[in-house]
Design a protein around this motif. Sequence first.
Motif, PDB file in Angstrom:
ATOM      1  N   ALA A 150      -5.204  11.313  -4.305  1.00 44.07           N
ATOM      2  CA  ALA A 150      -6.157  10.531  -4.991  1.00 44.07           C
ATOM      3  C   ALA A 150      -5.563   9.439  -5.633  1.00 44.07           C
ATOM      4  N   ALA A 151      -4.190   9.449  -5.945  1.00 41.19           N
ATOM      5  CA  ALA A 151      -3.665   8.149  -6.707  1.00 41.19           C
ATOM      6  C   ALA A 151      -3.396   7.089  -5.642  1.00 41.19           C
ATOM      7  N   VAL A 152      -3.416   7.327  -4.464  1.00 45.87           N
ATOM      8  CA  VAL A 152      -3.015   6.512  -3.543  1.00 45.87           C
ATOM      9  C   VAL A 152      -3.684   5.350  -3.377  1.00 45.87           C
ATOM     10  N   PRO A 153      -5.185   5.363  -3.391  1.00 44.63           N
ATOM     11  CA  PRO A 153      -5.979   4.287  -2.909  1.00 44.63           C
ATOM     12  C   PRO A 153      -5.989   3.123  -4.064  1.00 44.63           C
ATOM     13  N   ASP A 154      -5.499   3.431  -5.236  1.00 48.25           N
ATOM     14  CA  ASP A 154      -5.289   2.061  -6.059  1.00 48.25           C
ATOM     15  C   ASP A 154      -4.001   1.408  -5.912  1.00 48.25           C
ATOM     16  N   CYS A 155      -3.097   1.999  -5.069  1.00 43.47           N
ATOM     17  CA  CYS A 155      -1.739   1.465  -4.771  1.00 43.47           C
ATOM     18  C   CYS A 155      -2.165   0.572  -3.533  1.00 43.47           C
ATOM     19  N   LEU A 156      -3.137   0.974  -2.898  1.00 43.99           N
ATOM     20  CA  LEU A 156      -3.443   0.176  -1.541  1.00 43.99           C
ATOM     21  C   LEU A 156      -4.491  -1.192  -1.964  1.00 43.99           C
ATOM     22  N   ASP A 157      -4.907  -1.235  -3.221  1.00 48.93           N
ATOM     23  CA  ASP A 157      -5.853  -1.847  -3.587  1.00 48.93           C
ATOM     24  C   ASP A 157      -5.503  -3.476  -3.700  1.00 48.93           C
ATOM     25  N   ALA A 158      -5.698  -4.168  -2.685  1.00 46.87           N
ATOM     26  CA  ALA A 158      -5.112  -5.793  -2.776  1.00 46.87           C
ATOM     27  C   ALA A 158      -6.276  -6.394  -1.835  1.00 46.87           C
ATOM     28  N   SER A 159      -6.409  -7.719  -2.154  1.00 43.18           N
ATOM     29  CA  SER A 159      -7.313  -8.460  -1.688  1.00 43.18           C
ATOM     30  C   SER A 159      -6.610  -9.756  -0.744  1.00 43.18           C
ATOM     31  N   PRO A 160      -6.627  -9.820   0.680  1.00 46.91           N
ATOM     32  CA  PRO A 160      -7.697  -8.870   1.296  1.00 46.91           C
ATOM     33  C   PRO A 160      -6.773  -7.638   1.684  1.00 46.91           C
ATOM     34  N   LEU A 161      -7.330  -6.511   1.986  1.00 50.63           N
ATOM     35  CA  LEU A 161      -7.046  -5.426   2.534  1.00 50.63           C
ATOM     36  C   LEU A 161      -5.965  -5.519   3.631  1.00 50.63           C
ATOM     37  N   ALA A 162      -4.791  -5.350   3.633  1.00 50.98           N
ATOM     38  CA  ALA A 162      -4.089  -5.018   4.900  1.00 50.98           C
ATOM     39  C   ALA A 162      -4.409  -3.992   5.833  1.00 50.98           C
ATOM     40  N   PRO A 163      -4.359  -4.311   7.229  1.00 53.48           N
ATOM     41  CA  PRO A 163      -4.854  -3.680   7.999  1.00 53.48           C
ATOM     42  C   PRO A 163      -4.360  -2.113   8.165  1.00 53.48           C
ATOM     43  N   ALA A 164      -3.032  -1.951   7.621  1.00 54.40           N
ATOM     44  CA  ALA A 164      -2.713  -0.676   7.590  1.00 54.40           C
ATOM     45  C   ALA A 164      -3.354   0.170   6.180  1.00 54.40           C
ATOM     46  N   ALA A 165      -3.498  -0.583   5.201  1.00 60.29           N
ATOM     47  CA  ALA A 165      -4.303  -0.202   3.936  1.00 60.29           C
ATOM     48  C   ALA A 165      -5.424   0.277   4.337  1.00 60.29           C
ATOM     49  N   ARG A 166      -6.393  -0.640   5.079  1.00 57.07           N
ATOM     50  CA  ARG A 166      -7.756  -0.241   5.340  1.00 57.07           C
ATOM     51  C   ARG A 166      -7.831   1.105   6.083  1.00 57.07           C
ATOM     52  N   ALA A 167      -6.791   1.174   7.307  1.00 57.62           N
ATOM     53  CA  ALA A 167      -6.888   2.652   7.986  1.00 57.62           C
ATOM     54  C   ALA A 167      -6.568   3.643   7.371  1.00 57.62           C
ATOM     55  N   ALA A 168      -5.463   3.400   6.156  1.00 64.28           N
ATOM     56  CA  ALA A 168      -5.421   4.562   5.489  1.00 64.28           C
ATOM     57  C   ALA A 168      -6.532   4.930   4.546  1.00 64.28           C
ATOM     58  N   LEU A 169      -7.080   3.894   4.002  1.00 61.47           N
ATOM     59  CA  LEU A 169      -8.390   4.450   3.015  1.00 61.47           C
ATOM     60  C   LEU A 169      -9.454   4.817   3.696  1.00 61.47           C
ATOM     61  N   LEU A 170      -9.823   4.634   5.061  1.00 62.40           N
ATOM     62  CA  LEU A 170     -10.690   5.040   5.944  1.00 62.40           C
ATOM     63  C   LEU A 170     -10.564   6.440   6.083  1.00 62.40           C
ATOM     64  N   THR A 171      -9.225   6.872   6.321  1.00 58.05           N
ATOM     65  CA  THR A 171      -8.770   8.163   6.484  1.00 58.05           C
ATOM     66  C   THR A 171      -8.804   9.038   5.103  1.00 58.05           C
ATOM     67  N   LEU A 172      -8.497   8.404   3.988  1.00 50.52           N
ATOM     68  CA  LEU A 172      -8.561   9.374   2.793  1.00 50.52           C
ATOM     69  C   LEU A 172     -10.154   9.371   2.512  1.00 50.52           C
ATOM     70  N   ALA A 173     -10.910   8.613   3.029  1.00 46.15           N
ATOM     71  CA  ALA A 173     -12.225   8.634   2.820  1.00 46.15           C
ATOM     72  C   ALA A 173     -12.970   9.759   3.359  1.00 46.15           C
ATOM     73  N   ARG A 174     -12.066  10.402   4.428  1.00 42.30           N
ATOM     74  CA  ARG A 174     -12.662  11.686   5.247  1.00 42.30           C
ATOM     75  C   ARG A 174     -12.087  12.733   4.812  1.00 42.30           C
ATOM     76  N   ASP A 175     -10.890  12.712   3.615  1.00 45.13           N
ATOM     77  CA  ASP A 175     -10.120  13.632   3.095  1.00 45.13           C
ATOM     78  C   ASP A 175     -11.186  14.927   2.900  1.00 45.13           C
ATOM     79  N   GLU A 176     -10.269  16.247   2.820  1.00 38.02           N
ATOM     80  CA  GLU A 176     -11.064  17.434   2.500  1.00 38.02           C
ATOM     81  C   GLU A 176     -11.343  17.561   1.121  1.00 38.02           C
ATOM     82  N   ASP A 177     -10.505  16.785   0.308  1.00 37.13           N
ATOM     83  CA  ASP A 177     -10.759  16.758  -1.202  1.00 37.13           C
ATOM     84  C   ASP A 177     -11.613  15.859  -1.663  1.00 37.13           C
ATOM     85  N   ALA A 178     -12.612  16.252  -2.552  1.00 35.84           N
ATOM     86  CA  ALA A 178     -13.718  15.380  -2.914  1.00 35.84           C
ATOM     87  C   ALA A 178     -13.281  13.897  -3.885  1.00 35.84           C
TER      88      ALA A 178
END
Length: 472
Positions: free
Chosen positions: A317-345
């Motif tokens: 849950a703390a990782v997304p803020d570390c990936l928050d950069a403009s523009p999103l790096a491709p690897a960061a976008r892919a990780a965020l999309l995965t985290l958005a499907r996480d089992e934890d709300a």
Amino acid sequence: MGDIGDGDGTTGRAPDIGTGLGLGLGTGLGAELVAAVRAGDAEAVERLLDAGADPDTLAEDGLPVLCLAIDAYAEQVADALMHAGADPDRVLPDGTTPLLRAIEGGSYGIYLGLLGKDPGLRLRGPAADRALALARNRYERCLVAPGERTRVQDGDWWGHLDELTLDGRTVRTGHGAILTDLEWTQRLLTPVEELADRAVAHPDPDHVDWGSALHVLTKRRSVRTWSAVASLRHHPDPDRRRFAADVLRCLTLLEGEDTTPSFERETSELLAAWAVEESDPRVLADVLSAWGTEHEHPDMVATGLRHADHPSPLVRAAVPDCLDASPLAPAARAALLTLARDEDATVRRHACAVLGRRHDGSPAVRACLVGLARDPDAEVRWCAAERLSESDDHAPEIADALAGLLGEEKQLVRVIAAYGLMCRDDPRTADGYARIGPPGPGLEHDHRWSRLWDRHRRREQGYGNTSAAAEQ
């Protein structure tokens, strides 16, 4: 509450004031004020005070009504009496004062209300020494007191603490917070290690003892204090490491152009190294949160990616803020999309916040945000509503997702959804406004509600153009 000791086992007493001062009950206002204070009715107390009731009215036992509020932990009532001029330093029949009575009771909120402005000028010499001794005595006794403890909210703002029975009375365990604050008012620089001990005696960041120690250390801006806090990073106790991370987060949060000295660069470098080395999941989550939300660092995205699949949802849950950069790096976008499907709300909600903030029109991000608007968790749907409503992406599926949120139980979410439809000149805006209902407490000050209400009023009065563009 009975006799209050001086911290050394003795009890000071003043001569009995008897009935010479009167009980204040002979007038209707006095009797009504006593009754209202006993009932904990803050509105009635304010009304009676405005009508001329004496805030120092004495109750049947000869004590001022302020003591009734203190004993009942009625913070709003005590505040109303204080604002009307009640005397917190009035000497009581047992030689104490309402302020000392509040310190004994252990409610941090009640104590702060009675402390008032410029306490360093009011509490001096023997009075300050007595207050400090009493706070320390009660703090040390409550730490080891046996028996059941009940967690309660201390007022509306101050956090949680426990209630327990001590000497046959119910007291609250905010004495550590009171002691810390008293020391600060007297400009006594308590060692960082001692403040950390008080904070973690109740290892809960929402406990008032933790919050008071945190507040004081963010005020003490010096190399010595910062170094002492930073050294806690290596402490074997994870709770003390969590406290250090919290202090460092708040130090940076309160940085400003006039902040002297500033430790932003040093803190960022320390957190960068700490995020690589920390093994305890709770501490690591706090370190990543402190670093990712308040700092920029060239290694931040890489560190976030390293922990994106961490087994602990706290860390993820703390990782997304570390990936928050403009523009999103491709690897960061892919990780965020995965985290958005996480089992934890909570993980999904944090990923949603960053994806929505950095949405650049990507179909994959759009589809993800639309899906989160239908998430089974209400908090995730709320976050998705916020991000979709403020998005510059006017794709039809986003408007459809906002329309789907018009039936949410939480009124604010319905407002956000209707506002997003209005910004898109969507014909479903009128239905959205109708489904909001009368605004709840505080909602009338929300800019989105104000814009919706204004548009509805304009439509009712027959204005020709009520589009969102025309209202800009």
